[in-house]
Design an enzyme around this catalytic site. Structure first.
Site, PDB file in Angstrom:
ATOM      1  CE  LYS A  48       0.858  15.840 -37.363  1.00  0.00           C
ATOM      2  NZ  LYS A  48       0.057  15.147 -36.315  1.00  0.00           N
ATOM      3  CE  LYS A  56       0.222  13.869 -29.178  1.00  0.00           C
ATOM      4  NZ  LYS A  56      -0.663  14.392 -30.242  1.00  0.00           N
TER       5      LYS A  56
HETATM    6 MG    MG Z   1      -0.623  12.016 -33.709  1.00  0.00          MG
END
Ligand code: MG
Length: 370
Positions: free
Chosen positions: A161, A258
């Site tokens: 991240k 997702k």
């Molecule tokens: Mg992502």
């Protein structure tokens, strides 16, 4: 989805589980997992499970747990009990939970696994899949140790991240310098700028995920033209239509699918099929799911249509004790796909009770009962 009278009750549990390591990303920090499990009980006693994987705060998308609780309790549970359409707008993760629970009950009754049901549409499933270690923002020494541990545990790709902050970019560069041949990716969660992207583009990344905000498809297309690194889209792809728009603009080249973000496994399958049409490789992303959501998403990740490593790692990477039997890795570090009827796992009643901070049962006759 369900016929009137087919379901006897919808039970909701709001649970709070500590994460082993807080996940810092461009949109905030998750130290606990605050999410909702849904159980539907059919007239024949069959129980099916679903998970609403919304985050505690509206930072990844607009959904968040407290609001999802109201949508589930006051809109979706009464409607599914009445056999009505679940036509709510803007709450795909809550919708995915109810759809998933009904599907799980149906498949358990039929003695069939969700993995096989998905494979019937997407092709032969794999028994175990390579996974990506998603590692949050942290100081360089901690980051190197975390990456080392996850690589030793079998992760085939490491995704960091990052924001445009200098220390984040230096940390990514330090990981690359330490592991020159490691398959490495970065997720900006919509926070990156042109300078940061140019820096990251020199680091031989497998992909750069969601560099700019979800609705900035033109900006993403401009970056994609300037970058050698493939752009992967996550938050931007909310539907088949969104994928088609992104593809038409050249806003990316890879899609993170997702089931929760897309409203369930069936809409996710439709995105995977469309991605194949437009030539975008697919990986199945994660939302720090418990075993219920993790098993659901793994049924999709098992498909040979989703060949990039999935973000769905073993339960032990996230929780000291999952609510279900843990999702585990095999001796090669591949994540084993559950194979039992339905999603193949169910919460342990004692662990669920211990983690629950709210519980309600919705019935057709009595409405909501605490
Ligand atoms: Mg992502």
């Amino acid at each position: 989805m369900s016929r009137p009278g087919e379901l006897q009750e919808v039970a909701l549990w709001r649970v709070r589980l500590p994460l082993r390591t807080p996940l810092r990303s461009g949109h905030g920090t998750e130290a606990h997992r605050d999410l909702i499990l849904v159980a539907v009980r059919a007239a024949d006693g069959t129980v099916g499970w679903g998970e609403c994987s919304a985050l505690a705060r509206p930072t990844y998308t607009g959904e968040f747990t407290a609001a999802a609780w109201l949508v589930l309790r006051d809109e979706l549970a009464p409607r599914v009990l009445a056999g009505e359409d679940l036509d709510v707008v803007g709450h795909p993760m809550a919708l995915a939970a109810v759809r998933g629970a009904v599907r799980d009950a149906d498949l358990r009754r039929a003695g069939r696994s969700l993995t096989d049901a998905v494979a019937a549409r997407l092709g032969r499933p794999r028994a175990a899949v390579p996974h990506t270690a998603v590692v949050g923002r942290m100081a360089v020494d901690d980051l190197l140790a975390a990456v080392d541990a996850r690589v030793r545990a079998g992760a085939r790709l490491v995704k960091l991240k990052a924001t445009p902050r200098r220390d984040d970019l230096d940390a990514v560069a330090a990981v690359r310098a330490t592991w020159p041949t490691l398959a490495l990716a970065v997720d900006g969660n919509g926070t990156l700028d042109g300078r940061a992207v140019a820096t990251l583009d020199t680091l031989d990344l497998t992909y750069l995920e969601q560099p700019v905000p979800a609705d900035d498809l033109v900006g993403s297309a401009e970056l994609a033209r300037r970058c050698a690194t493939p752009i992967a889209l996550d938050e931007s792809v909310t539907s088949v239509t969104a994928l088609e728009t992104a593809s038409a603009l050249g806003a990316g080249a890879i899609v993170n699918v997702k089931p929760a973000r897309l409203g369930g496994v069936d809409p996710a399958v439709a995105v995977v099929q469309r991605a194949a049409d437009v030539g975008w490789p697919v990986f199945v992303g994660g939302l720090l799911e418990t075993g219920v959501g993790r098993a659901t998403a793994l049924a999709l990740a098992a498909s040979s249509a989703c060949l990039l490593p999935t973000d769905l790692g073993p339960s032990a990477a996230y929780f000291a004790a999952d609510l279900t039997a843990p999702i585990v890795g095999d001796d090669d570090g591949l994540v084993v796909v559950p194979t039992g009827p339905g999603i193949g796992v169910a919460p342990d009643p004692d662990r669920l009770a211990a983690a629950a901070v709210d519980h309600v049962v919705v019935t057709p006759a009595a409405g909501t009962a605490p």
